[in-house]
Structure formats: C-alpha cells, structure tokens
Design a protein around this motif. Structure first.
Motif, PDB file in Angstrom:
ATOM      1  N   PHE A  56       1.671   4.737  -6.275  1.00  0.00           N
ATOM      2  CA  PHE A  56       0.298   5.208  -6.839  1.00  0.00           C
ATOM      3  C   PHE A  56       0.630   4.251  -8.150  1.00  0.00           C
ATOM      4  O   PHE A  56       1.588   3.861  -8.824  1.00  0.00           O
ATOM      5  CB  PHE A  56       0.951   6.562  -7.199  1.00  0.00           C
ATOM      6  CG  PHE A  56       0.262   7.861  -6.245  1.00  0.00           C
ATOM      7  CD1 PHE A  56      -1.219   7.860  -6.118  1.00  0.00           C
ATOM      8  CD2 PHE A  56       1.255   8.774  -6.061  1.00  0.00           C
ATOM      9  CE1 PHE A  56      -1.982   8.328  -5.323  1.00  0.00           C
ATOM     10  CE2 PHE A  56       0.669   9.663  -5.182  1.00  0.00           C
ATOM     11  CZ  PHE A  56      -0.241   9.522  -4.595  1.00  0.00           C
ATOM     12  N   ARG A  57      -0.594   3.851  -8.891  1.00  0.00           N
ATOM     13  CA  ARG A  57      -0.504   2.604  -9.861  1.00  0.00           C
ATOM     14  C   ARG A  57      -0.488   3.372 -10.822  1.00  0.00           C
ATOM     15  O   ARG A  57      -0.918   4.683 -11.141  1.00  0.00           O
ATOM     16  CB  ARG A  57      -2.051   2.043  -9.842  1.00  0.00           C
ATOM     17  CG  ARG A  57      -2.416   1.214 -11.106  1.00  0.00           C
ATOM     18  CD  ARG A  57      -3.684   0.733 -11.221  1.00  0.00           C
ATOM     19  NE  ARG A  57      -4.003   1.768 -10.938  1.00  0.00           N
ATOM     20  CZ  ARG A  57      -5.122   2.187 -11.989  1.00  0.00           C
ATOM     21  NH1 ARG A  57      -4.657   1.547 -13.445  1.00  0.00           N
ATOM     22  NH2 ARG A  57      -6.038   2.514 -12.361  1.00  0.00           N
ATOM     23  N   SER A  58       0.440   2.692 -12.146  1.00  0.00           N
ATOM     24  CA  SER A  58       1.279   3.627 -13.152  1.00  0.00           C
ATOM     25  C   SER A  58       0.849   2.655 -13.679  1.00  0.00           C
ATOM     26  O   SER A  58       1.520   2.646 -15.811  1.00  0.00           O
ATOM     27  CB  SER A  58       2.202   3.770 -12.545  1.00  0.00           C
ATOM     28  OG  SER A  58       3.716   3.001 -13.040  1.00  0.00           O
ATOM     29  N   MET A  59       0.421   1.291 -13.904  1.00  0.00           N
ATOM     30  CA  MET A  59       0.682   0.190 -15.242  1.00  0.00           C
ATOM     31  C   MET A  59      -1.069  -0.049 -15.379  1.00  0.00           C
ATOM     32  O   MET A  59      -2.214   0.553 -13.835  1.00  0.00           O
ATOM     33  CB  MET A  59       0.891  -0.509 -15.128  1.00  0.00           C
ATOM     34  CG  MET A  59       2.591  -0.311 -14.810  1.00  0.00           C
ATOM     35  SD  MET A  59       3.464  -1.908 -14.374  1.00  0.00           S
ATOM     36  CE  MET A  59       3.916  -2.933 -15.736  1.00  0.00           C
ATOM     37  N   ARG A  60      -1.554  -0.407 -16.446  1.00  0.00           N
ATOM     38  CA  ARG A  60      -2.662  -1.687 -16.347  1.00  0.00           C
ATOM     39  C   ARG A  60      -3.014  -2.305 -14.607  1.00  0.00           C
ATOM     40  O   ARG A  60      -2.263  -2.923 -14.660  1.00  0.00           O
ATOM     41  CB  ARG A  60      -2.701  -1.826 -17.764  1.00  0.00           C
ATOM     42  CG  ARG A  60      -3.001  -0.733 -18.700  1.00  0.00           C
ATOM     43  CD  ARG A  60      -2.539  -1.776 -19.852  1.00  0.00           C
ATOM     44  NE  ARG A  60      -3.589  -2.803 -19.810  1.00  0.00           N
ATOM     45  CZ  ARG A  60      -4.048  -3.494 -21.635  1.00  0.00           C
ATOM     46  NH1 ARG A  60      -3.413  -3.413 -22.939  1.00  0.00           N
ATOM     47  NH2 ARG A  60      -4.492  -4.831 -21.488  1.00  0.00           N
ATOM     48  N   VAL A  61      -4.336  -1.972 -14.750  1.00  0.00           N
ATOM     49  CA  VAL A  61      -4.809  -3.117 -13.291  1.00  0.00           C
ATOM     50  C   VAL A  61      -4.139  -4.781 -14.008  1.00  0.00           C
ATOM     51  O   VAL A  61      -3.459  -5.802 -13.024  1.00  0.00           O
ATOM     52  CB  VAL A  61      -6.288  -3.469 -12.994  1.00  0.00           C
ATOM     53  CG1 VAL A  61      -6.298  -2.316 -12.528  1.00  0.00           C
ATOM     54  CG2 VAL A  61      -6.984  -3.303 -13.963  1.00  0.00           C
ATOM     55  N   ASP A  62      -4.233  -5.367 -15.208  1.00  0.00           N
ATOM     56  CA  ASP A  62      -3.743  -6.545 -15.825  1.00  0.00           C
ATOM     57  C   ASP A  62      -2.099  -6.793 -15.788  1.00  0.00           C
ATOM     58  O   ASP A  62      -2.056  -7.403 -16.562  1.00  0.00           O
ATOM     59  CB  ASP A  62      -4.749  -7.001 -16.488  1.00  0.00           C
ATOM     60  CG  ASP A  62      -5.144  -5.848 -18.080  1.00  0.00           C
ATOM     61  OD1 ASP A  62      -4.196  -5.025 -17.662  1.00  0.00           O
ATOM     62  OD2 ASP A  62      -5.083  -6.638 -18.769  1.00  0.00           O
ATOM     63  N   ALA A  63      -1.520  -6.290 -15.635  1.00  0.00           N
ATOM     64  CA  ALA A  63      -0.060  -5.724 -15.846  1.00  0.00           C
ATOM     65  C   ALA A  63       0.331  -7.270 -15.122  1.00  0.00           C
ATOM     66  O   ALA A  63       0.992  -7.484 -16.582  1.00  0.00           O
ATOM     67  CB  ALA A  63       0.099  -4.578 -15.739  1.00  0.00           C
ATOM     68  N   PRO A  64       0.147  -7.395 -14.357  1.00  0.00           N
ATOM     69  CA  PRO A  64       0.908  -8.307 -13.769  1.00  0.00           C
ATOM     70  C   PRO A  64       0.932 -10.318 -14.776  1.00  0.00           C
ATOM     71  O   PRO A  64       2.128 -10.867 -14.751  1.00  0.00           O
ATOM     72  CB  PRO A  64       0.487  -8.790 -12.674  1.00  0.00           C
ATOM     73  CG  PRO A  64      -0.324  -7.537 -11.992  1.00  0.00           C
ATOM     74  CD  PRO A  64      -0.297  -6.454 -12.807  1.00  0.00           C
ATOM     75  N   ALA A  65       0.119 -10.112 -15.384  1.00  0.00           N
ATOM     76  CA  ALA A  65      -0.672 -11.302 -16.203  1.00  0.00           C
ATOM     77  C   ALA A  65      -0.058 -10.674 -17.634  1.00  0.00           C
ATOM     78  O   ALA A  65       0.061 -11.929 -18.311  1.00  0.00           O
ATOM     79  CB  ALA A  65      -2.114 -11.395 -16.631  1.00  0.00           C
ATOM     80  N   SER A  81      -1.180   8.650 -17.383  1.00  0.00           N
ATOM     81  CA  SER A  81      -0.236   8.807 -15.932  1.00  0.00           C
ATOM     82  C   SER A  81       1.192   8.238 -15.279  1.00  0.00           C
ATOM     83  O   SER A  81       1.698   9.244 -15.217  1.00  0.00           O
ATOM     84  CB  SER A  81      -1.474   9.380 -15.030  1.00  0.00           C
ATOM     85  OG  SER A  81      -1.885   7.939 -14.982  1.00  0.00           O
ATOM     86  N   GLY A  82       1.180   7.287 -15.601  1.00  0.00           N
ATOM     87  CA  GLY A  82       1.711   6.027 -15.398  1.00  0.00           C
ATOM     88  C   GLY A  82       3.478   6.610 -15.472  1.00  0.00           C
ATOM     89  O   GLY A  82       3.762   7.225 -15.085  1.00  0.00           O
ATOM     90  N   ARG A  83       3.489   7.099 -16.878  1.00  0.00           N
ATOM     91  CA  ARG A  83       4.513   7.472 -17.501  1.00  0.00           C
ATOM     92  C   ARG A  83       5.174   8.304 -16.718  1.00  0.00           C
ATOM     93  O   ARG A  83       5.788   8.866 -16.714  1.00  0.00           O
ATOM     94  CB  ARG A  83       4.292   7.415 -18.849  1.00  0.00           C
ATOM     95  CG  ARG A  83       4.924   7.145 -19.832  1.00  0.00           C
ATOM     96  CD  ARG A  83       4.953   6.859 -21.389  1.00  0.00           C
ATOM     97  NE  ARG A  83       3.633   7.524 -21.375  1.00  0.00           N
ATOM     98  CZ  ARG A  83       2.266   7.084 -22.322  1.00  0.00           C
ATOM     99  NH1 ARG A  83       2.580   5.636 -22.471  1.00  0.00           N
ATOM    100  NH2 ARG A  83       1.465   7.939 -22.797  1.00  0.00           N
ATOM    101  N   PHE A  84       4.435   9.463 -16.371  1.00  0.00           N
ATOM    102  CA  PHE A  84       4.956  10.876 -16.342  1.00  0.00           C
ATOM    103  C   PHE A  84       4.896  10.437 -14.522  1.00  0.00           C
ATOM    104  O   PHE A  84       6.487  11.223 -13.635  1.00  0.00           O
ATOM    105  CB  PHE A  84       3.747  11.507 -15.641  1.00  0.00           C
ATOM    106  CG  PHE A  84       4.115  13.319 -14.751  1.00  0.00           C
ATOM    107  CD1 PHE A  84       5.034  14.353 -16.060  1.00  0.00           C
ATOM    108  CD2 PHE A  84       3.610  13.383 -13.736  1.00  0.00           C
ATOM    109  CE1 PHE A  84       5.549  15.156 -14.766  1.00  0.00           C
ATOM    110  CE2 PHE A  84       4.277  14.583 -13.135  1.00  0.00           C
ATOM    111  CZ  PHE A  84       4.775  15.460 -13.630  1.00  0.00           C
TER     112      PHE A  84
END
Length: 198
Positions: A56-65, A81-84
């Motif tokens: 499940f995605r827990s980070m922003r979509v641009d996280a890799p950059a 939501s990702g923190r939980f």
C-alpha cells in the motif's frame, strides 16, 4: 512442495478474510493523498531474478525524487495514512498477492532493491537468493525499528550499508540454512506477536 502449498493456502485465505480491511485501507489512501493505492518497486527475488513487490502506498507519489530509498524516522514524505499503515505493517498486506502468484513466500529473506543486492558478498548472495523472498523473516523482527535507528545516525545511508545490511544478511543466511515448516510457523507467530504488542 509443502512450503509452497502452505503459502498458497495461507495467502489465499488471508486475502479472503482481510478483503474488507484491504478495501477500507485502499479507500483511505485515495482520500488522503493523490496517486495510486499501490506502490510497486523492483526487488531481487529467487535466483537473482527481478520482480515487482507490492505495498500500500504510504508516501507521496514524488517521494523517490525527494530523498533516499531508505526511510528515516519521521520522514516528511510519509502521508498521514502512511504513518499508520507503516507502523502497523498494514502496508505489507498486498504482498499476500505476491505470495499467491509465486514471487514471494510468507517467510523468507526480505527482498532488497538491486543496488543493495550488488553489495552482498558472493557466497551469501547465492545462499540468500536460493529461496523465495518472504514477507517476514528473522531480520524483519530484529530490525523492526530500523527507521528509528537510522534516524539517529549521522549518515543514515552509510549506517544502513555498513551496519544494518550486513547484520540483516547474516540473519537471512542463518534462516536459509535451517529453514523448515516449523521454523516458518514460529516466525509467523513471532511476527503476529510483535504486530499486536506481545
């Protein structure tokens, strides 16, 4: 054969029983931040073959950059939501599908990204990659607080490569050498106890 049959039955049952939770989490992620519900990332699997792991995605979509591949402490790229779902490990549940399709096992060495696998010593690399990677293993339990440990390091990337990765690799190699259905059941129970605060 027994391990694979157990994986299929357990993963299939898990997906069936957890389907209401999976749907609820998917809806929460879509509501919480723009982007896909699932995160796909290339990892190295059995025999050194690459595959895509699902979470499940827990980070922003641009996280890799915006930062490194490792997650460090209260990473600002993590969504609400990702923190939980990261803390509760719910983000790992889509990997039951990876188990069902044969790319992973319930228990086995956690799969790494290619750049870190390239750092494995040759003998340990061959051993650890001789089995299907898993959702949980001894290293996952020992380094459950990995993100917090890295947050306290002066150079988190270096700390991961020089300290944590070799330790995890040794634990994974030890697991492969003594793996059995009984040890897998014990690790599954240990994982459940750690998730529920035991």
């Amino acid at each position: 054969m027994g391990k694979r049959l157990f994986d299929i039955l357990a993963a299939g049952l898990g997906l069936l029983l957890l389907s209401p939770l999976l749907l609820a989490v998917a809806l929460w992620i879509r509501w919480d931040s723009p982007g896909p519900v699932l995160f796909r990332q290339e990892r190295v699997g059995r025999g050194g073959r690459p595959f895509f792991i699902h979470k499940f995605r827990s980070m922003r979509v641009d996280a890799p950059a915006l930062g490194p591949q490792i997650t460090i402490g209260e990473d600002p790229r993590i969504t609400a939501s990702g923190r939980f779902i990261r803390r509760s490990k719910i983000d790992e549940l889509p990997q039951l599908w990876d188990v069902l399709r044969g790319a992973m096992s319930l228990v086995g060495p956690r799969p790494e990204v290619p750049r870190y696998v390239a750092l494995y010593p040759a003998d340990l690399r061959d051993l650890v990659l001789s089995v299907r990677p898993g959702i949980t293993d001894p290293a996952s339990l020992a380094f459950r607080d990995e993100s917090e440990r890295l947050a306290g390091a002066a150079d988190p990337e270096r700390a991961y490569v020089e300290d944590i990765l070799p330790a995890k690799l040794r634990l994974s190699a030890a697991y492969v050498r003594q793996a059995s259905l009984l040890t897998d059941l014990k690790l599954i129970m240990g994982t459940l106890r750690s998730l529920f605060g035991g």
